[in-house]
Design a protein around this motif. Sequence first.
Motif, PDB file in Angstrom:
ATOM      1  N   GLY A  25      18.698 -11.265   9.533  1.00 20.02           N
ATOM      2  CA  GLY A  25      18.155 -11.931  10.799  1.00 20.02           C
ATOM      3  C   GLY A  25      18.908 -13.307  10.977  1.00 20.02           C
ATOM      4  O   GLY A  25      19.966 -13.441  10.333  1.00 20.02           O
ATOM      5  N   GLN A  26      18.125 -14.126  11.732  1.00 19.61           N
ATOM      6  CA  GLN A  26      19.005 -15.546  11.955  1.00 19.61           C
ATOM      7  C   GLN A  26      18.760 -16.339  10.869  1.00 19.61           C
ATOM      8  O   GLN A  26      17.571 -16.277  10.142  1.00 19.61           O
ATOM      9  CB  GLN A  26      18.150 -16.041  13.162  1.00 19.61           C
ATOM     10  CG  GLN A  26      18.496 -15.542  14.380  1.00 19.61           C
ATOM     11  CD  GLN A  26      19.817 -15.716  14.883  1.00 19.61           C
ATOM     12  OE1 GLN A  26      20.906 -14.816  14.552  1.00 19.61           O
ATOM     13  NE2 GLN A  26      20.294 -16.945  15.787  1.00 19.61           N
ATOM     14  N   HIS A  65      13.779 -13.820   7.544  1.00 19.37           N
ATOM     15  CA  HIS A  65      13.743 -13.152   8.799  1.00 19.37           C
ATOM     16  C   HIS A  65      12.294 -12.222   8.456  1.00 19.37           C
ATOM     17  O   HIS A  65      11.686 -12.177   7.517  1.00 19.37           O
ATOM     18  CB  HIS A  65      14.771 -12.302   9.030  1.00 19.37           C
ATOM     19  CG  HIS A  65      15.628 -11.676   7.719  1.00 19.37           C
ATOM     20  ND1 HIS A  65      15.202 -10.241   7.485  1.00 19.37           N
ATOM     21  CD2 HIS A  65      16.257 -12.093   6.804  1.00 19.37           C
ATOM     22  CE1 HIS A  65      15.435 -10.165   6.468  1.00 19.37           C
ATOM     23  NE2 HIS A  65      16.313 -10.881   5.861  1.00 19.37           N
ATOM     24  N   HIS A  66      12.094 -11.457   9.532  1.00 19.53           N
ATOM     25  CA  HIS A  66      10.899 -10.421   9.641  1.00 19.53           C
ATOM     26  C   HIS A  66       9.801 -10.942   9.197  1.00 19.53           C
ATOM     27  O   HIS A  66       8.910 -10.468   8.390  1.00 19.53           O
ATOM     28  CB  HIS A  66      11.225  -9.246   8.542  1.00 19.53           C
ATOM     29  CG  HIS A  66      12.424  -8.495   9.474  1.00 19.53           C
ATOM     30  ND1 HIS A  66      13.250  -7.623   8.588  1.00 19.53           N
ATOM     31  CD2 HIS A  66      12.910  -8.214  10.569  1.00 19.53           C
ATOM     32  CE1 HIS A  66      14.251  -7.182   9.355  1.00 19.53           C
ATOM     33  NE2 HIS A  66      13.815  -7.358  10.443  1.00 19.53           N
TER      34      HIS A  66
END
Length: 167
Positions: A25-26, A65-66
Amino acid sequence: MPLPVLEAFHGLQPDPLPRGPPGVGQPAALRVSHGPGLPERTGHRQANGSDITQSSSVVGAVGSHHADPRAGWFEYGVTMEAEHRRKGYASEAVVMLLRFMFDERRFHKCGARVFADNEASLAFQRRLGFVEEGRLRDQVFSAGQYLDVVMMGMLADEFAQLHSPSE
């Protein structure tokens, strides 16, 4: 995230195959700086970017992330340029990120996804205290083959037992 840092982040190649880590993710909330005039190990939180720097150059990245604050879990990923691996930068950055997410954000569990053939990353996760929780068979198709992904996890209380606040 400042443009030079973003360009350097996108230039990182964690694996000879350009497949990238599963579930990336970011980058998030952490910057570790090493260089002349700085204390040997200094952490600086940033609002929206995560990178690992040495003498003003990006050598890797770590990020969450998530994240599901309601359920109390998140996943994280880390990548390092090959010449900067096994120098403690990744461990330091991951411990800082986990401490922030567990202690400040009050998450209960962290997950990590690792390609099953990446023995170095599996060993790294185990050294940090992650345990294998499962395997997603043939989860990713890359470079003409299917790859398994190993799911690893660590609970907040396990982290607290393994990593003292002074670390």
